[in-house]
Design an enzyme around this catalytic site. Structure first.
Site, PDB file in Angstrom:
ATOM      1  CB  THR A   1      -0.915  -0.004   1.249  1.00  0.00           C
ATOM      2  OG1 THR A   1      -1.773  -1.146   1.180  1.00  0.00           O
ATOM      3  CG2 THR A   1      -1.735   1.260   1.353  1.00  0.00           C
TER       4      THR A   1
ATOM      5  CB  CYS B   1      -9.595  -3.950   1.897  1.00  0.00           C
ATOM      6  SG  CYS B   1      -7.968  -4.544   1.444  1.00  0.00           S
TER       7      CYS B   1
HETATM    8  C1  LIG Z   1      -2.466  -6.972  -1.110  1.00  0.00           C
HETATM    9  C2  LIG Z   1      -2.426  -5.980  -2.205  1.00  0.00           C
HETATM   10  C3  LIG Z   1      -1.959  -4.671  -1.985  1.00  0.00           C
HETATM   11  C4  LIG Z   1      -1.582  -4.170  -0.623  1.00  0.00           C
HETATM   12  O1  LIG Z   1      -0.395  -4.716  -0.132  1.00  0.00           O
HETATM   13  P1  LIG Z   1      -0.139  -4.621   1.449  1.00  0.00           P
HETATM   14  O2  LIG Z   1       1.290  -5.040   1.617  1.00  0.00           O
HETATM   15  O3  LIG Z   1      -1.110  -5.570   2.090  1.00  0.00           O
HETATM   16  O4  LIG Z   1      -0.377  -3.204   1.838  1.00  0.00           O
HETATM   17  C5  LIG Z   1      -1.918  -3.806  -3.053  1.00  0.00           C
HETATM   18  N1  LIG Z   1      -2.292  -4.201  -4.276  1.00  0.00           N
HETATM   19  C6  LIG Z   1      -2.734  -5.430  -4.535  1.00  0.00           C
HETATM   20  C7  LIG Z   1      -3.110  -5.808  -5.928  1.00  0.00           C
HETATM   21  C8  LIG Z   1      -2.818  -6.368  -3.506  1.00  0.00           C
HETATM   22  O5  LIG Z   1      -3.279  -7.593  -3.769  1.00  0.00           O
END
Ligand SMILES: *Cc1c(COP(=O)(O)O)cnc(C)c1O
Length: 397
Positions: A73, A328
């Site tokens: 993120t 989420c």
């Molecule tokens: C899980 C995910 C994220 C977020 O990654 P985190 O390390 O959990 O913040 C962003 N983009 C996609 C496509 C994801 O699947």
């Protein structure tokens, strides 16, 4: 009861070799990477090794193009806000292009930019989640400062044509960022072949720890920092490095590179089996991606006359762990923005389940899923007056 985990797009278990690599950096080698004594130098050298492992996984020209971030993120936020802020300060444009099916890490960052005077185009997708290049060609302008399109979608597995997107972008001189959090380890991810300027990844989707990610920034790509403070990460991301997590990401990257081909073969085989098994035993279901344009391991299916959240809870009682959409959005009753963008009517979107397989799933587990899901679906539909009425109507037993 033994549980069957089919939610790997939400997160994956830490690989034992990854944990083993991390442990010393939580115990004896606890140094701060900025210290110049032996403890610090040990940490520094471990961080450098991990940076090389990540660079190798995505074929970056140099490890210096990799910046470690707190999460996937954060990598997305850094790429988008970093470019937007810099270009705004130079008055060189305020237009950003993204897609309507991005992860919230990209989508909500773009909403944030809109509140601050930027213009954002959200490209539509077809029924199977694919961007049309003509839509992109129409959307690019002289003021387009960034194109951010995900490599593969976390809910449906749809794979976007990033190479072609980069070709269109290049004619306009716009940098391309891609969220490759889901594709890394499953598709060949080569930043030079793709032509992207920035790429996000995250450790916990590739059998590494949670709370660590990375942003690839092609040499020569300029962007503002997101975090300010010390001179860590070559002045790009302030804050003492999370050494154990960085080492974990490095180890996970090395394993992903080494095991990708065998792992993909295994995933493709099991996913195909699951796909065929469900179609054979359940009527009125719809797949939300095209197998040939979809990640190995992701199967997103809409069940008519089923409420997705209830199906998930019933399957959980049977020991099968799946999810409705992205982690989420689960728990909120709003239908997923991804399924809405595919044009699914809300009722069908509500009846959607994502099966996401991992390297440790077995043939026996998939057989069990193929046996249990149709039973649960049948029981649920038997209680649905609408289904009974419609079955009578079309003569389904
Ligand atoms: C899980 C995910 C994220 C977020 O990654 P985190 O390390 O959990 O913040 C962003 N983009 C996609 C496509 C994801 O699947």
């Amino acid at each position: 009861m033994k549980r069957i985990y089919l939610d790997h797009n939400a997160t994956t278990p830490v690989h034992p070799e990854v944990l083993e690599a991390m442990l010393p950096f939580m115990i004896d080698q606890f140094g701060n990477g900025s210290s110049i004594h032996t403890y610090g130098r040990e940490a520094r050298s471990a961080i450098d090794d991990a940076r090389e492992q990540v660079a190798a996984l995505i074929n970056a020209k140099s490890p210096s193009e990799i910046v470690f971030t707190g999460t996937g993120t954060e990598a997305d936020n850094y790429a988008i806000k970093g470019i937007a802020e810099l270009q705004h300060s130079r008055n060189s444009g305020n237009h950003v292009i993204t897609s309507s099916i991005e992860h919230h890490a990209v989508l909500h960052t773009c909403h944030h930019l809109e509140k601050h005077g930027f213009e954002v185009t959200y490209l539509p997708v077809d029924r199977y989640g694919l961007i049309q290049l003509d839509d992109l060609r129409e959307a690019v302008r002289d003021t387009t400062i960034l194109i951010s399109i995900m490599h593969a979608n976390n809910e449906t597995g749809a794979i976007e044509p990033i190479g072609e997107i980069c070709e269109v972008a290049q004619q306009h001189g716009s940098p391309v960022h891609t969220d490759a959090v889901q594709s890394v380890g499953k598709l060949p991810v080569d930043v030079q072949a793709l032509g992207v300027s920035m790429l996000s990844l995250s450790a916990h989707k590739i059998y590494g720890p949670k709370g660590i990610g990375a942003l690839y920034i092609r040499r020569g790509t300029r962007l503002e920092n997101l975090l300010h403070g010390g001179s860590h990460e070559r002045n790009r991301r302030a804050g003492s490095e999370n050494v154990p997590a960085i080492v974990g990401l490095g180890a996970a990257a090395a394993l992903a590179q080494k095991d990708r081909e065998t792992s993909v073969e295994h995933l493709a085989h099991l996913t195909n089996k699951l796909r065929k098994g469900l179609h054979k035993h359940i009527d009125r279901i719809h797949e939300n991606s095209k197998p040939e344009h979809s990640l190995p391991g992701t199967l997103n299916i809409s069940f008519e006359y089923i409420e997705g959240e209830s199906l998930i809870l019933r399957l959980d009682m049977e020991g099968i762990c799946v999810s409705t959409g992205s982690a989420c959005t689960s728990g909120s009753m709003e239908p997923s923005h991804v399924l809405a963008a595919l044009g699914l009517p809300p009722q069908l979107a509500q009846g959607t389940v994502r099966f996401s397989l991992g390297k440790d799933n077995t043939e026996a587990e998939i057989n069990e899923v193929i046996e249990k899901v149709p039973k649960v679906v049948e029981q649920m539909r038997a209680m649905s007056p609408a289904y009974k009425r419609s079955s009578k109507h079309v003569g389904v037993k």
